[in-house]
Write a protein that holds these residues in place. Structure first.
Motif, PDB file in Angstrom:
ATOM      1  N   ALA A  32       0.799  -1.235   0.000  1.00 16.15           N
ATOM      2  CA  ALA A  32       0.000   0.000   0.000  1.00 16.15           C
ATOM      3  C   ALA A  32       0.833   1.286   0.000  1.00 16.15           C
ATOM      4  O   ALA A  32       0.556   2.181  -0.804  1.00 16.15           O
ATOM      5  CB  ALA A  32      -0.982  -0.001   1.168  1.00 16.15           C
ATOM      6  N   PRO A  33       1.848   1.428   0.858  1.00 17.64           N
ATOM      7  CA  PRO A  33       2.591   2.693   0.849  1.00 17.64           C
ATOM      8  C   PRO A  33       3.248   3.010  -0.491  1.00 17.64           C
ATOM      9  O   PRO A  33       3.228   4.159  -0.936  1.00 17.64           O
ATOM     10  CB  PRO A  33       3.645   2.509   1.945  1.00 17.64           C
ATOM     11  CG  PRO A  33       3.071   1.489   2.854  1.00 17.64           C
ATOM     12  CD  PRO A  33       2.279   0.571   1.962  1.00 17.64           C
ATOM     13  N   ILE A  34       3.817   2.018  -1.142  1.00 17.13           N
ATOM     14  CA  ILE A  34       4.462   2.268  -2.428  1.00 17.13           C
ATOM     15  C   ILE A  34       3.426   2.665  -3.470  1.00 17.13           C
ATOM     16  O   ILE A  34       3.627   3.613  -4.232  1.00 17.13           O
ATOM     17  CB  ILE A  34       5.290   1.044  -2.877  1.00 17.13           C
ATOM     18  CG1 ILE A  34       6.505   0.899  -1.968  1.00 17.13           C
ATOM     19  CG2 ILE A  34       5.719   1.184  -4.341  1.00 17.13           C
ATOM     20  CD1 ILE A  34       7.391  -0.269  -2.262  1.00 17.13           C
ATOM     21  N   ASN A  35       2.307   1.978  -3.483  1.00 14.13           N
ATOM     22  CA  ASN A  35       1.240   2.322  -4.410  1.00 14.13           C
ATOM     23  C   ASN A  35       0.752   3.746  -4.171  1.00 14.13           C
ATOM     24  O   ASN A  35       0.571   4.522  -5.116  1.00 14.13           O
ATOM     25  CB  ASN A  35       0.088   1.327  -4.260  1.00 14.13           C
ATOM     26  CG  ASN A  35      -1.042   1.611  -5.211  1.00 14.13           C
ATOM     27  OD1 ASN A  35      -1.901   2.441  -4.928  1.00 14.13           O
ATOM     28  ND2 ASN A  35      -1.044   0.934  -6.333  1.00 14.13           N
ATOM     29  N   HIS A  36       0.555   4.111  -2.924  1.00 14.77           N
ATOM     30  CA  HIS A  36       0.074   5.454  -2.597  1.00 14.77           C
ATOM     31  C   HIS A  36       1.091   6.532  -2.961  1.00 14.77           C
ATOM     32  O   HIS A  36       0.725   7.591  -3.471  1.00 14.77           O
ATOM     33  CB  HIS A  36      -0.284   5.541  -1.117  1.00 14.77           C
ATOM     34  CG  HIS A  36      -1.503   4.764  -0.766  1.00 14.77           C
ATOM     35  ND1 HIS A  36      -1.860   4.490   0.522  1.00 14.77           N
ATOM     36  CD2 HIS A  36      -2.466   4.186  -1.535  1.00 14.77           C
ATOM     37  CE1 HIS A  36      -2.979   3.796   0.541  1.00 14.77           C
ATOM     38  NE2 HIS A  36      -3.356   3.584  -0.700  1.00 14.77           N
ATOM     39  N   VAL A  37       2.361   6.274  -2.712  1.00 14.18           N
ATOM     40  CA  VAL A  37       3.401   7.252  -3.052  1.00 14.18           C
ATOM     41  C   VAL A  37       3.460   7.452  -4.565  1.00 14.18           C
ATOM     42  O   VAL A  37       3.522   8.593  -5.046  1.00 14.18           O
ATOM     43  CB  VAL A  37       4.780   6.799  -2.507  1.00 14.18           C
ATOM     44  CG1 VAL A  37       5.908   7.583  -3.137  1.00 14.18           C
ATOM     45  CG2 VAL A  37       4.803   6.960  -0.998  1.00 14.18           C
ATOM     46  N   ASN A  48      12.266   4.931   4.391  1.00 18.42           N
ATOM     47  CA  ASN A  48      11.650   4.080   3.376  1.00 18.42           C
ATOM     48  C   ASN A  48      11.861   4.639   1.972  1.00 18.42           C
ATOM     49  O   ASN A  48      12.044   3.876   1.020  1.00 18.42           O
ATOM     50  CB  ASN A  48      10.169   3.875   3.664  1.00 18.42           C
ATOM     51  CG  ASN A  48       9.948   2.928   4.821  1.00 18.42           C
ATOM     52  OD1 ASN A  48      10.809   2.125   5.160  1.00 18.42           O
ATOM     53  ND2 ASN A  48       8.804   3.029   5.447  1.00 18.42           N
ATOM     54  N   LEU A  49      11.862   5.947   1.836  1.00 21.23           N
ATOM     55  CA  LEU A  49      12.154   6.549   0.536  1.00 21.23           C
ATOM     56  C   LEU A  49      13.552   6.169   0.084  1.00 21.23           C
ATOM     57  O   LEU A  49      13.767   5.813  -1.075  1.00 21.23           O
ATOM     58  CB  LEU A  49      12.002   8.064   0.602  1.00 21.23           C
ATOM     59  CG  LEU A  49      12.312   8.818  -0.687  1.00 21.23           C
ATOM     60  CD1 LEU A  49      11.374   8.396  -1.815  1.00 21.23           C
ATOM     61  CD2 LEU A  49      12.221  10.324  -0.442  1.00 21.23           C
ATOM     62  N   ARG A  50      14.506   6.206   0.994  1.00 23.73           N
ATOM     63  CA  ARG A  50      15.883   5.808   0.651  1.00 23.73           C
ATOM     64  C   ARG A  50      15.965   4.346   0.257  1.00 23.73           C
ATOM     65  O   ARG A  50      16.680   3.981  -0.672  1.00 23.73           O
ATOM     66  CB  ARG A  50      16.834   6.104   1.805  1.00 23.73           C
ATOM     67  CG  ARG A  50      17.131   7.567   1.935  1.00 23.73           C
ATOM     68  CD  ARG A  50      18.073   7.815   3.085  1.00 23.73           C
ATOM     69  NE  ARG A  50      18.278   9.239   3.225  1.00 23.73           N
ATOM     70  CZ  ARG A  50      19.460   9.807   3.373  1.00 23.73           C
ATOM     71  NH1 ARG A  50      20.544   9.072   3.427  1.00 23.73           N
ATOM     72  NH2 ARG A  50      19.565  11.109   3.483  1.00 23.73           N
ATOM     73  N   LYS A  51      15.241   3.479   0.964  1.00 26.05           N
ATOM     74  CA  LYS A  51      15.227   2.052   0.611  1.00 26.05           C
ATOM     75  C   LYS A  51      14.723   1.856  -0.812  1.00 26.05           C
ATOM     76  O   LYS A  51      15.309   1.113  -1.599  1.00 26.05           O
ATOM     77  CB  LYS A  51      14.325   1.265   1.568  1.00 26.05           C
ATOM     78  CG  LYS A  51      14.876   1.044   2.936  1.00 26.05           C
ATOM     79  CD  LYS A  51      13.871   0.248   3.756  1.00 26.05           C
ATOM     80  CE  LYS A  51      14.311   0.052   5.180  1.00 26.05           C
ATOM     81  NZ  LYS A  51      13.313  -0.722   5.944  1.00 26.05           N
ATOM     82  N   ILE A  52      13.627   2.520  -1.130  1.00 29.20           N
ATOM     83  CA  ILE A  52      13.051   2.413  -2.471  1.00 29.20           C
ATOM     84  C   ILE A  52      14.041   2.927  -3.507  1.00 29.20           C
ATOM     85  O   ILE A  52      14.338   2.246  -4.496  1.00 29.20           O
ATOM     86  CB  ILE A  52      11.725   3.192  -2.559  1.00 29.20           C
ATOM     87  CG1 ILE A  52      10.656   2.536  -1.693  1.00 29.20           C
ATOM     88  CG2 ILE A  52      11.256   3.298  -4.009  1.00 29.20           C
ATOM     89  CD1 ILE A  52       9.414   3.394  -1.476  1.00 29.20           C
ATOM     90  N   CYS A  53      14.548   4.120  -3.289  1.00 30.58           N
ATOM     91  CA  CYS A  53      15.442   4.749  -4.267  1.00 30.58           C
ATOM     92  C   CYS A  53      16.724   3.952  -4.466  1.00 30.58           C
ATOM     93  O   CYS A  53      17.196   3.815  -5.596  1.00 30.58           O
ATOM     94  CB  CYS A  53      15.741   6.189  -3.848  1.00 30.58           C
ATOM     95  SG  CYS A  53      14.317   7.281  -4.043  1.00 30.58           S
ATOM     96  N   ASP A  54      17.292   3.458  -3.389  1.00 23.80           N
ATOM     97  CA  ASP A  54      18.512   2.649  -3.511  1.00 23.80           C
ATOM     98  C   ASP A  54      18.286   1.445  -4.416  1.00 23.80           C
ATOM     99  O   ASP A  54      19.142   1.089  -5.221  1.00 23.80           O
ATOM    100  CB  ASP A  54      18.985   2.154  -2.136  1.00 23.80           C
ATOM    101  CG  ASP A  54      19.650   3.231  -1.311  1.00 23.80           C
ATOM    102  OD1 ASP A  54      19.983   4.301  -1.858  1.00 23.80           O
ATOM    103  OD2 ASP A  54      19.832   3.001  -0.094  1.00 23.80           O
TER     104      ASP A  54
END
Length: 67
Positions: A32-37, A48-54
């Motif tokens: 859900a958080p990734i979909n919402h972002v 969490n943004l850093r985890k995704i971006c990395d």
């Protein structure tokens, strides 16, 4: 987070060869958080943004505003 940043994340995720569920599993986040972002509906923590971006080849840069 605006829809603009969300679309950048979505584009980079797809270019990295991930669907949302695979990325979530890889970095240990729920779907859900990734979909919402990506759709500009929700903000996300810096961690969490850093985890995704990395994982998708983006970097988070924080810099001082001029002026």
């Amino acid at each position: 987070m605006s829809i603009y940043e969300g679309l950048l994340i979505k584009k980079a995720r797809k270019a990295a060869g991930f669907n949302q569920l695979d990325l979530c599993k890889k970095i240990g986040l729920s779907h859900a958080p990734i979909n919402h972002v990506e759709n500009g509906l929700e903000s996300i923590s810096l961690l969490n943004l850093r985890k995704i971006c990395d994982e998708i080849g983006l970097e988070v840069i924080i810099k001082r505003k001029d002026g």
